[in-house]
Design an enzyme around this catalytic site. Structure first.
Site, PDB file in Angstrom:
ATOM      1  N   TYR A 143       0.821  -1.210   0.000  1.00 19.33           N
ATOM      2  CA  TYR A 143       0.000   0.000   0.000  1.00 19.33           C
ATOM      3  C   TYR A 143       0.856   1.262   0.000  1.00 19.33           C
ATOM      4  CZ  TYR A 143      -4.575  -2.161   0.867  1.00 19.33           C
ATOM      5  OH  TYR A 143      -5.749  -2.849   0.762  1.00 19.33           O
ATOM      6  N   LYS A 190       3.210 -15.477   3.341  1.00 17.15           N
ATOM      7  CA  LYS A 190       3.459 -16.283   2.137  1.00 17.15           C
ATOM      8  C   LYS A 190       4.959 -16.533   2.104  1.00 17.15           C
ATOM      9  CE  LYS A 190       2.005 -18.265  -1.674  1.00 17.15           C
ATOM     10  NZ  LYS A 190       1.104 -19.438  -1.691  1.00 17.15           N
ATOM     11  N   ASP A 223      -2.832 -18.597   1.412  1.00 16.81           N
ATOM     12  CA  ASP A 223      -3.804 -19.363   0.613  1.00 16.81           C
ATOM     13  C   ASP A 223      -4.491 -20.418   1.486  1.00 16.81           C
ATOM     14  OD1 ASP A 223      -1.325 -20.613   0.798  1.00 16.81           O
ATOM     15  OD2 ASP A 223      -1.343 -21.424  -1.239  1.00 16.81           O
ATOM     16  N   ASP A 247      -6.407  -7.084   4.318  1.00 17.18           N
ATOM     17  CA  ASP A 247      -7.518  -6.473   3.592  1.00 17.18           C
ATOM     18  C   ASP A 247      -8.406  -7.568   3.006  1.00 17.18           C
ATOM     19  OD1 ASP A 247      -9.033  -4.434   2.303  1.00 17.18           O
ATOM     20  OD2 ASP A 247      -7.996  -4.927   0.430  1.00 17.18           O
ATOM     21  N   ASP A 251     -12.363  -9.155   4.481  1.00 13.52           N
ATOM     22  CA  ASP A 251     -13.604  -9.198   3.697  1.00 13.52           C
ATOM     23  C   ASP A 251     -14.158 -10.627   3.686  1.00 13.52           C
ATOM     24  OD1 ASP A 251     -13.405  -6.494   3.040  1.00 13.52           O
ATOM     25  OD2 ASP A 251     -14.046  -6.838   0.969  1.00 13.52           O
TER      26      ASP A 251
HETATM   27  C1  IPM Z   1     -10.396  -1.199   3.726  1.00 10.49           C
HETATM   28  C2  IPM Z   1     -10.575  -0.694   2.319  1.00 10.49           C
HETATM   29  C3  IPM Z   1      -9.373   0.149   1.938  1.00 10.49           C
HETATM   30  C4  IPM Z   1      -8.153  -0.728   2.042  1.00 10.49           C
HETATM   31  C5  IPM Z   1      -9.451   0.790   0.556  1.00 10.49           C
HETATM   32  C6  IPM Z   1     -10.714   1.588   0.379  1.00 10.49           C
HETATM   33  C7  IPM Z   1      -8.227   1.617   0.252  1.00 10.49           C
HETATM   34  O1  IPM Z   1     -10.786  -1.734   1.437  1.00 10.49           O
HETATM   35  O2  IPM Z   1     -10.313  -0.374   4.670  1.00 10.49           O
HETATM   36  O3  IPM Z   1     -10.356  -2.412   3.915  1.00 10.49           O
HETATM   37  O4  IPM Z   1      -7.830  -1.473   1.108  1.00 10.49           O
HETATM   38  O5  IPM Z   1      -7.482  -0.673   3.086  1.00 10.49           O
HETATM   39 MN    MN Z   2     -10.884  -3.682   2.373  1.00 10.78          MN
END
Ligand code: IPM
Ligand code: MN
Length: 360
Positions: A143, A190, A223, A247, A251
């Site tokens: 990032y 990884k 993975d 990240d 999710d």
């Molecule tokens: C999160 C989001 C951000 C990230 C994006 C919007 C830059 O997906 O906070 O998880 O990848 O960190």
């Molecule tokens: Mn995210």
């Protein structure tokens, strides 16, 4: 207690969900006799439209001087054509994280009793219990590493740098969190491919052996971790990982709990109270309709009370209130079973605020 909270509603559903969290914080003020000074500042695309900058100086300064920050969400198609460095995600979110030194992102993912049916996983997997905390490194890796194009634009690179110092400080957050939970840290990397992952593994192991030998530490490749999350999520207590893996895995973890609309997050650094926000985005497709789920933001406000101000009983009151409205069957559309009536964003916020006010 008297504290200052910088409130950053942002874009899309941000203003709607933040309004409900503020409502709930007001209920906490009344019940516990605190004074939360909450002032709103523009951020994201909304700030760009206002003054041509997704993170105006005044907003950044207010965030630096506040005791804690509550953020809704930023971004949307309207601002996607801006040059990358000026876009809401890059300019507002990533700059806030790095400027405030928020190197650890805590994302708890658990299945609420009343929402067991919302998880897409089989009942026998869910009933084993899903309650994990993802500790994601937030200010390093790809990032923030050097990025660019070569070959006249025909090649590109994103460098993923990590230092021992960066790894140690976030690993410490994970071990400390594990100490208050089930004492089990799974470090995800990884290391079979990446040199940064090999440094990550060495550093986490050394810290464990030197200072946290009483905790259980295991290492998983990312993975495999992604697979285990859906195969046997109950095996996870604290997951410690780098920025990009965190990240993606957070999710995934949100989906196994049923809805991304339920997951709060806390971003903390060495000093300052930290930044609290739902893990979901600005959801422009449902913005302005009053149907967004405000619970992730309300739970982020609870995390703020606990972590930034040490107000554990007050945070518990919010979390119990959320559990009680869910137990009563209140659902926003994202967590409602098919064919079951759902309530609006504001009605959900009202119900939680009212439940906070009820002393059990
Ligand atoms: C999160 C989001 C951000 C990230 C994006 C919007 C830059 O997906 O906070 O998880 O990848 O960190
Ligand atoms: Mn995210």
């Amino acid at each position: 207690m008297e504290v200052q909270i910088a409130v950053l509603p942002g874009d899309g559903i941000g203003p709607e969900i933040v309004a409900e969290a503020v409502k709930v914080l007001r209920a906490v003020e009344r019940r516990f006799g605190h004074r939360f000074e909450m002032k709103e500042y523009p951020v994201g695309g909304a700030a760009y439209d206002l003054c041509g900058d997704c993170l105006p100086n005044e907003t950044l300064a207010a965030c630096k001087s506040a005791d804690a920050i509550l953020l809704g969400a930023v971004g949307g198609p309207k601002w996607d054509r801006l040059p990358v460095p000026q876009r809401p995600e890059r300019r507002a979110l990533l700059t806030l994280r790095s400027e405030l030194g928020l190197f650890a992102n805590l994302r708890p993912a658990k299945v609420w009793d009343a929402l067991k049916g919302a998880s897409p996983l089989k009942e026998e997997i869910v009933s084993a219990g899903i309650d994990m905390l993802i500790v994601r490194e937030l200010t390093g890796g790809a990032y923030f590493g050097e990025k660019g194009r070569g070959d006249g634009g025909k090649s590109a690179y994103d460098v993923t740098p990590y230092s021992v110092h960066e790894i140690e400080r976030v690993a410490r957050v994970a071990f400390e969190a594990a100490r208050c939970r089930r004492g089990h840290v799974t470090s995800v990397d990884k290391a079979n491919v990446l040199e940064t992952s090999r440094l990550w593994r060495e550093t986490v192991t050394a810290l464990h052996d030197a200072e946290y030998a009483d905790m259980k530490l295991e290492h998983l490749y990312v993975d495999n971790a992604a697979m285990q999350l859906v195969r046997a999520p109950a095996r996870f207590d604290v997951i410690l990982t780098e920025n990009m893996f965190g990240d993606i895995l957070s999710d995934e973890a949100s989906q196994i709990t049923g809805s991304i609309g339920m997951l709060p997050s806390a971003s903390v650094g060495a000093s300052g109270g930290g930044l609290y926000e739902p893990i979901h985005g600005s959801a422009p497709d449902i913005a302005g309709q009053g149907i967004a789920n405000p619970l992730a933001t309300i739970l982020s406000a609870a995390a703020m009370l606990r972590h930034a101000f040490g107000l554990g009983a007050e945070a518990d009151a919010i979390e119990h209130a959320v559990a009680s409205v869910l137990a009563r069957g209140l659902r926003t559309a994202d967590i409602a079973d098919q064919g079951v009536a759902s309530v609006s964003t504001a009605a959900m916020g009202d119900a939680v605020a009212e439940a906070v006010g009820v002393v059990i």
